[in-house]
Design an enzyme around this catalytic site. Structure first.
Site, PDB file in Angstrom:
ATOM      1  N   HIS A   1       0.828  -1.123   0.229  1.00 29.96           N
ATOM      2  CA  HIS A   1      -0.046   0.023  -0.096  1.00 29.96           C
ATOM      3  C   HIS A   1       0.762   0.943  -0.014  1.00 29.96           C
ATOM      4  CE1 HIS A   1      -2.963   2.832   1.208  1.00 29.96           C
ATOM      5  NE2 HIS A   1      -4.149   1.716   1.231  1.00 29.96           N
TER       6      HIS A   1
ATOM      7  N   GLU B   1      -0.473   1.425  -5.289  1.00 28.83           N
ATOM      8  CA  GLU B   1      -0.533  -0.098  -4.831  1.00 28.83           C
ATOM      9  C   GLU B   1      -0.339  -1.005  -5.470  1.00 28.83           C
ATOM     10  OE1 GLU B   1      -3.781   0.232  -1.931  1.00 28.83           O
ATOM     11  OE2 GLU B   1      -3.780   2.256  -2.009  1.00 28.83           O
TER      12      GLU B   1
HETATM   13  O1  TA6 Z   1      -6.095   1.253  -0.596  1.00 26.35           O
HETATM   14  C1  TA6 Z   1      -6.977   2.234  -0.538  1.00 26.35           C
HETATM   15  C2  TA6 Z   1      -7.959   2.223   0.693  1.00 26.35           C
HETATM   16  O2  TA6 Z   1      -8.591   0.873   0.745  1.00 26.35           O
HETATM   17  C3  TA6 Z   1      -8.746   3.268   0.798  1.00 26.35           C
HETATM   18  O3  TA6 Z   1     -10.027   2.863   0.784  1.00 26.35           O
HETATM   19  C4  TA6 Z   1      -8.540   3.816   2.241  1.00 26.35           C
HETATM   20  O4  TA6 Z   1      -9.351   3.302   3.212  1.00 26.35           O
HETATM   21  C5  TA6 Z   1      -7.151   3.511   2.338  1.00 26.35           C
HETATM   22  O5  TA6 Z   1      -6.912   1.996   1.989  1.00 26.35           O
HETATM   23  C6  TA6 Z   1      -6.408   3.530   3.838  1.00 26.35           C
HETATM   24  O6  TA6 Z   1      -6.891   2.651   4.853  1.00 26.35           O
HETATM   25  P1  TA6 Z   1      -6.355   2.713   6.134  1.00 26.35           P
HETATM   26  O7  TA6 Z   1      -7.023   1.496   6.828  1.00 26.35           O
HETATM   27  O8  TA6 Z   1      -4.896   2.632   6.265  1.00 26.35           O
HETATM   28  O9  TA6 Z   1      -6.952   3.697   6.685  1.00 26.35           O
END
Ligand code: TA6
Length: 304
Positions: free
Chosen positions: A177, A279
């Protein structure tokens, strides 16, 4: 130099050392926090930092270049708490696509260092986590998950390897991510996704096909680009970064923008302007790994 395990002396000259996050990130702690163990590779190739919690890459700075990753100045480096920024490893669930904690459970787990190697033109560390009583309480499968973080000239190469060590097939989604640091999100141009089908998570999962040759950003973006496999190029007006992946089926592009950003307690008010997540993901559909089999996924960040 052939690929080999490093002696203590070679580790020293390859610039591989362990430290505590309190030394590296003194502002990201409350006075009573113990800090988190961190691995640092710092040598003529540049610098990368990896937290043992989550095998979380915190920094990638090629020699003579600025920092490529973004860490929220409001994140806390606390045992068992997700870190906002860097490169969280999300496994065995991407986002909220199932009943597990969001983005799975390995990002808050301690990992062990299993290899440290170096040559003239690279230095790498490998970290491992596996199933235990706590993961069995959430997910029945037995697994080993390894992340290899390799620093080369101008390049950070991440390889995630999964072994199914159990007796039943396992299915997973997940991601590296990656939070990239950008000068200002309004100036960012991302190319390589034109013609790719996507699922728009910011818009109820609506499906579409990317028509833009170059993506620009003017509002909340949260898209799963399905089957995206071409290399990407990110330009923020200040510099250029190539992004390549292999094994991962999809690319996710995320920026929360101002309103959703304000709802995230660990993001400063203007944090959303300084980051873009690109990502390497398995997010469109789960992948299945049979007993005794392995899966590998890679993301490479290449500074110009
Ligand atoms: O990868 C994108 C995502 O799934 C978004 O929808 C957003 O929620 C982000 O990840 C961050 O997630 P987190 O749980 O680290 O706040």
């Amino acid at each position: 130099m052939p690929d080999q395990a490093c002696t203590a002396q070679q580790l020293l000259s390859a610039g591989i050392r362990t430290t505590n996050s309190r030394q590296l990130y003194p502002t990201l702690h409350q006075p009573a926090d113990a800090g988190l163990p961190m691995l640092v590779i710092e040598n003529a190739l540049g610098k990368t930092v990896v937290a043992l919690q989550g095998a979380h890459v915190m920094s990638f700075q090629p020699a003579g270049q600025p920092e490529m990753l973004w860490i929220s100045p409001k994140t806390l480096l606390l045992d068992g708490t997700p870190i906002r920024g860097g490169i969280p490893v999300c496994f065995p669930q991407f986002s909220s696509q199932g009943g597990l904690p969001k983005h799975g459970f390995v990002r808050c787990k301690p990992w062990q260092v299993t290899a440290q190697r170096c040559g003239d033109d690279y230095a790498l560390v490998t970290l491992l986590t596996e199933d235990d009583a706590a993961t069995h309480a959430l997910w029945s499968h037995s697994f080993e998950l390894e992340l290899t973080v390799m620093l080369e000239a101008d390049t950070l190469d991440l390889e995630l390897g999964l072994s199914n060590t159990g007796e039943e097939a396992l299915s997973f989604t997940g991601a590296l991510h990656t939070y990239l640091q950008v000068d200002a999100i309004e100036n960012v141009r991302l190319s390589g996704l034109c013609g790719t089908n996507y699922r728009d998570s910011a818009n109820g999962g609506r499906e579409g096909r990317e028509a833009a040759e170059i993506l620009t950003f003017a509002g909340e973006t949260d898209r799963i680009f399905l089957g995206a496999s071409r290399p990407l190029s990110l330009n923020d007006g200040a510099g250029q970064l190539g992004i390549a992946q292999d094994g991962f089926t999809d690319v996710v592009v995320w920026n929360p923008w101002a309103d959703k950003g304000a709802a995230l307690a660990d993001l400063p008010p203007d944090g959303w302007r300084r980051m873009l997540c690109v990502e390497a993901a398995v997010a469109g559909a789960p992948l299945t790994v049979r007993p005794g089999e392995e899966w590998y996924g890679r993301q490479k960040l290449m500074a110009d």
